[in-house]
Design a protein around this motif. Sequence first.
Motif, short mmCIF file in Angstrom:
data_model
loop_
_atom_site.label_atom_id
_atom_site.label_comp_id
_atom_site.label_asym_id
_atom_site.label_seq_id
_atom_site.Cartn_x
_atom_site.Cartn_y
_atom_site.Cartn_z
N THR A 42 0.82 -1.22 0.00
CA THR A 42 0.00 0.00 0.00
C THR A 42 0.85 1.26 0.00
O THR A 42 0.33 2.35 -0.11
N GLY A 43 2.16 1.12 0.14
CA GLY A 43 3.03 2.31 0.13
C GLY A 43 2.79 3.22 1.31
O GLY A 43 2.77 4.43 1.18
N ALA A 44 2.61 2.63 2.50
CA ALA A 44 2.22 3.43 3.67
C ALA A 44 3.41 4.06 4.40
O ALA A 44 3.35 5.21 4.80
N CYS A 45 4.52 3.31 4.55
CA CYS A 45 5.59 3.79 5.43
C CYS A 45 6.52 4.79 4.73
O CYS A 45 7.22 5.54 5.39
N ARG A 46 6.53 4.78 3.41
CA ARG A 46 7.32 5.72 2.58
C ARG A 46 8.83 5.56 2.74
O ARG A 46 9.59 6.44 2.36
N MET A 47 9.29 4.45 3.32
CA MET A 47 10.73 4.25 3.46
C MET A 47 11.37 3.79 2.16
O MET A 47 12.55 3.97 1.94
N CYS A 48 10.58 3.16 1.27
CA CYS A 48 11.14 2.55 0.06
C CYS A 48 11.12 3.51 -1.13
O CYS A 48 11.11 3.08 -2.26
N LEU A 49 11.12 4.81 -0.86
CA LEU A 49 11.06 5.80 -1.93
C LEU A 49 12.21 5.64 -2.93
O LEU A 49 13.35 5.36 -2.55
N ARG A 81 18.80 12.74 -4.03
CA ARG A 81 17.42 13.14 -3.75
C ARG A 81 16.65 12.03 -3.02
O ARG A 81 15.87 12.29 -2.10
N VAL A 82 16.87 10.78 -3.45
CA VAL A 82 16.21 9.65 -2.82
C VAL A 82 16.60 9.57 -1.34
O VAL A 82 15.75 9.45 -0.45
N HIS A 83 17.91 9.67 -1.08
CA HIS A 83 18.38 9.56 0.30
C HIS A 83 17.87 10.71 1.17
O HIS A 83 17.53 10.52 2.33
N LYS A 84 17.78 11.91 0.56
CA LYS A 84 17.29 13.08 1.29
C LYS A 84 15.83 12.88 1.70
O LYS A 84 15.44 13.14 2.84
N ASN A 85 15.03 12.35 0.75
CA ASN A 85 13.61 12.12 1.03
C ASN A 85 13.41 11.02 2.07
O ASN A 85 12.59 11.16 2.98
N ARG A 86 14.16 9.92 1.90
CA ARG A 86 14.04 8.82 2.88
C ARG A 86 14.43 9.29 4.27
O ARG A 86 13.83 8.91 5.27
N LYS A 87 15.46 10.15 4.31
CA LYS A 87 15.94 10.67 5.59
C LYS A 87 14.84 11.48 6.30
O LYS A 87 14.59 11.32 7.48
N SER A 88 14.16 12.35 5.52
CA SER A 88 13.07 13.15 6.10
C SER A 88 11.96 12.26 6.64
O SER A 88 11.44 12.49 7.72
N VAL A 89 11.59 11.24 5.84
CA VAL A 89 10.54 10.31 6.27
C VAL A 89 10.94 9.64 7.57
O VAL A 89 10.17 9.58 8.53
N LEU A 90 12.18 9.16 7.60
CA LEU A 90 12.67 8.46 8.79
C LEU A 90 12.68 9.37 10.02
O LEU A 90 12.31 8.96 11.12
N GLU A 91 13.08 10.63 9.82
CA GLU A 91 13.11 11.55 10.96
C GLU A 91 11.70 11.83 11.48
O GLU A 91 11.49 11.95 12.70
N LEU A 92 10.73 11.91 10.55
CA LEU A 92 9.34 12.10 10.98
C LEU A 92 8.85 10.87 11.75
O LEU A 92 8.18 11.00 12.78
N LEU A 93 9.18 9.68 11.25
CA LEU A 93 8.76 8.45 11.93
C LEU A 93 9.41 8.36 13.32
O LEU A 93 8.77 7.95 14.29
N GLU A 109 21.88 3.17 9.21
CA GLU A 109 22.19 2.85 7.81
C GLU A 109 22.33 4.13 6.99
O GLU A 109 23.11 4.22 6.06
N SER A 110 21.49 5.13 7.30
CA SER A 110 21.57 6.40 6.59
C SER A 110 22.25 7.41 7.53
O SER A 110 22.83 7.02 8.54
N ASP A 111 22.17 8.69 7.20
CA ASP A 111 22.77 9.66 8.12
C ASP A 111 21.67 10.48 8.80
O ASP A 111 21.86 11.64 9.12
#
Lengths: 239, 157
Positions: A42-49, A81-93, A109-111
């Motif tokens: 369902t693309g809910a967690c947005r980590m796999c952007l 760009r992918v890593h930047k977006n994933r990072k934002s999602v992760l920080e929100l989570l 795994e990321s920064d």
Amino acid sequence: MVEITLNGKKVEARDGETILDLATREGIHIPTLCHHPAVEPTGACRMCLVEFSMNNGPKKITSSCTLVAEPGMVVETDSERVHKNRKSVLELLMARVPGNPELEKLAKESDARLAPRFPEMKEDCILCGLCARVCEEVVGAKAIFFTNRGTELDVGGPFLESPEDCIGCGACVYVCPMDCIKMEQNAETRKIVKWDRELPMRKCEVCGYPFMPNFQVLRFKKWADMPGDYFKICADCRK
Amino acid sequence: MVDLTAVDKIIEGYHGDKTAILAILQDIQAVYNYLPREAMMRVVEKLQVSTTQVSSLATFFHAFSLKPRGKNIVTVCMGTACHVRGAPRVLDEIERQMGVKNQETTPDGLFTVETVNCVGACALGPLVMVNGNYHGNIATSEVTEVLDQYRKPAGQA
């Protein structure tokens, strides 16, 4: 077969294959929380952007678990760009669920910052809905789902009360990526703590082991049309 | 106990079609003014759907109420256009006159105050809707007059 470009390399995707599945098959790691092969994505967690474009068109960011490979697709799983977006999602989570080991593992795994810049919410659930999908698609009980919406969104039994259709199988406990659904069990009862669902256990007539909640036995009999005495003894004694 | 014959009739009207579940819930709310739990459980039973499906739909849409509501529904538009033209002041005045807050019902059961994010009549802002009737360009001084129209039954002086 569909030919696409993945991280600059031409690869063959199977018909209807998602970019997440393809990348995993190609040995490329994409982090996910709410993905499970047994249920629909369902693309809910947005980590796999990932970042993708069609026929040299504009590059878009989307979840790779819901992105099906199409001819002429160019996908980047490792761009800045992918890593930047994933990072934002992760920080929100992480702001929503502070101190969660699974999220902290992904942060290492990321920064991503371990102490995010967003206000902490002290929740234990990221509302990915994997528990509800497993309950419906795999178990078939449809005991839990989302209630309300937006900032009020929550997951649980109907009207956020104890779910009467819950058979206490524990599938939700097993799949939860945040490990926030706990199960307590003793010789008499089993309790799914998050849903406030407590069920008396059935004891095996041979060995006495409490192998299944009574209610689960009743549902299985109804669903599978099993003979009445089939569930009187546990699977081990039945062999 | 809630009389459920109306619910059965509504479900029959849709021939028990599962895909009509939202329309069925709307029709039920039109009869009872809210969604009684018993009525929703009857829908679950008759349509053979899961309780979670009905619960998620009924709580997702702002238009559904799970609590009994008053005879008249006063909906204050809080959209951007209404907001800048003083909708919060109109809501304050209505709440003050009724003695209840947003989402609450007056003790006599005559009015329920609700807000909505836009009714799509921005040129008429600030706007208050009572039972679906639009009262546009409303000033705080006109609130009493508008509400009084609904206090008395029609045809009574």
